[in-house]
Design a protein around this motif. Structure first.
Motif, PDB file in Angstrom:
ATOM      1  N   ILE A 140       3.549   5.838  -2.885  1.00 31.99           N
ATOM      2  CA  ILE A 140       4.810   6.494  -3.275  1.00 31.99           C
ATOM      3  C   ILE A 140       4.918   6.585  -4.795  1.00 31.99           C
ATOM      4  O   ILE A 140       5.271   7.633  -5.363  1.00 31.99           O
ATOM      5  N   ILE A 141       4.623   5.466  -5.493  1.00 34.87           N
ATOM      6  CA  ILE A 141       4.721   5.461  -6.949  1.00 34.87           C
ATOM      7  C   ILE A 141       3.716   6.442  -7.563  1.00 34.87           C
ATOM      8  O   ILE A 141       4.019   7.172  -8.513  1.00 34.87           O
ATOM      9  N   GLY A 142       2.503   6.473  -7.019  1.00 31.27           N
ATOM     10  CA  GLY A 142       1.482   7.382  -7.541  1.00 31.27           C
ATOM     11  C   GLY A 142       1.881   8.841  -7.392  1.00 31.27           C
ATOM     12  O   GLY A 142       1.762   9.623  -8.341  1.00 31.27           O
TER      13      GLY A 142
ATOM     14  N   THR B 262       0.834  -1.212   0.000  1.00 29.98           N
ATOM     15  CA  THR B 262       0.000   0.000   0.000  1.00 29.98           C
ATOM     16  C   THR B 262       0.864   1.255   0.000  1.00 29.98           C
ATOM     17  O   THR B 262       0.622   2.206  -0.753  1.00 29.98           O
ATOM     18  N   SER B 263       1.894   1.259   0.850  1.00 30.15           N
ATOM     19  CA  SER B 263       2.803   2.414   0.915  1.00 30.15           C
ATOM     20  C   SER B 263       3.537   2.601  -0.407  1.00 30.15           C
ATOM     21  O   SER B 263       3.701   3.722  -0.898  1.00 30.15           O
TER      22      SER B 263
ATOM     23  N   ILE C  98       4.274  13.872  -9.825  1.00 34.54           N
ATOM     24  CA  ILE C  98       5.334  14.889  -9.800  1.00 34.54           C
ATOM     25  C   ILE C  98       6.114  14.890 -11.104  1.00 34.54           C
ATOM     26  O   ILE C  98       6.423  15.954 -11.681  1.00 34.54           O
ATOM     27  N   ILE C  99       6.444  13.678 -11.623  1.00 38.33           N
ATOM     28  CA  ILE C  99       7.214  13.580 -12.870  1.00 38.33           C
ATOM     29  C   ILE C  99       6.420  14.151 -14.039  1.00 38.33           C
ATOM     30  O   ILE C  99       6.946  14.910 -14.861  1.00 38.33           O
TER      31      ILE C  99
END
Length: 219
Positions: free
Chosen positions: A29-31, A24-25, A36-37
């Motif tokens: 983080i990836i999302g 879940t974490s 941001i990218i």
């Protein structure tokens, strides 16, 4: 239930399902990183486009020969040479259209410039003496050609920064003779480095009077 008890219960729940908590974490983080990218790439692309437009000039109006309608693009876009736009039209715009600061008519060609043992393929522009005002360029050395030279087939040329480096490699170009195609020109000036605009290198060029380009180089 106190805040401390809530935190304690949450930690206990996380410890009991470590893999699920980790996944879940990781997803969060990836999302967040992806958002941001994407925003950074979008901002970078926007900045690139704006800088290129600013380098070309945001207060310029370009006039090309040939009309277009809803049935298709103008003939010039298809590689058809249209000669209905004349030097006299540029002069007329200067005198008859209000609120015009300066007008520059130009023609272009490709050729090989040669100085002694150095040669370099470049784009040459035939332009009016108002070119520095319209294009907002500055000279690194020398001068630009005059209105008299513009009208008299003068064999003088102003080089872009890269063209100067490739041909002369540190030698003072002012007063030197170069050959473009079969014609000989005197170098009278060098432009300051400008970089690229609209995916075109603005330093890899030579600028000569429009009369010279029309009558001698392009016929």
């Amino acid at each position: 239930m106190r805040l401390f008890d809530i935190l304690k219960l949450s930690l206990a729940s996380l410890k009991s399902s470590k893999i699920r908590s980790f996944l879940t974490s990781l997803g969060i983080i990836i999302g967040v990183a992806a958002v941001i990218i994407i925003m950074s790439v979008g901002a970078g692309a926007q900045s690139l486009i704006i800088n290129q437009l600013n380098s070309v000039g945001t207060n310029l109006i370009g006039i090309l020969p040939g009309a277009s309608d809803s049935n298709g693009p103008p003939a010039s876009a298809l590689g058809i040479v249209v000669t209905t736009l004349k030097y006299e039209d540029a002069v007329a715009i200067t005198s008859q259209v209000p609120n015009i600061t300066a007008v520059n008519a130009y023609v272009t060609g490709r050729g090989t410039a040669v100085y002694q043992n150095s040669s370099h393929d470049l784009t040459y522009y035939g332009a009016m003496s108002t070119y520095p005002e319209v294009e907002d360029v500055s000279l690194a050395s020398g001068r630009f050609f005059t209105s008299d030279e513009e009208k008299s087939n003068a064999r003088v040329v102003v080089l872009g920064d890269q063209a100067n480096q490739d041909l002369f490699d540190g030698v003072n170009p002012l007063g030197q003779k170069i050959r473009i195609g079969k014609e000989t020109f005197e170098v009278i000036g060098v432009l300051k480095k400008r970089g690229s605009a609209g995916f075109q290198n603005q330093d890899d060029l030579a600028i000569m009077p429009i009369s010279t380009a029309q009558n001698i180089m392009l016929g």
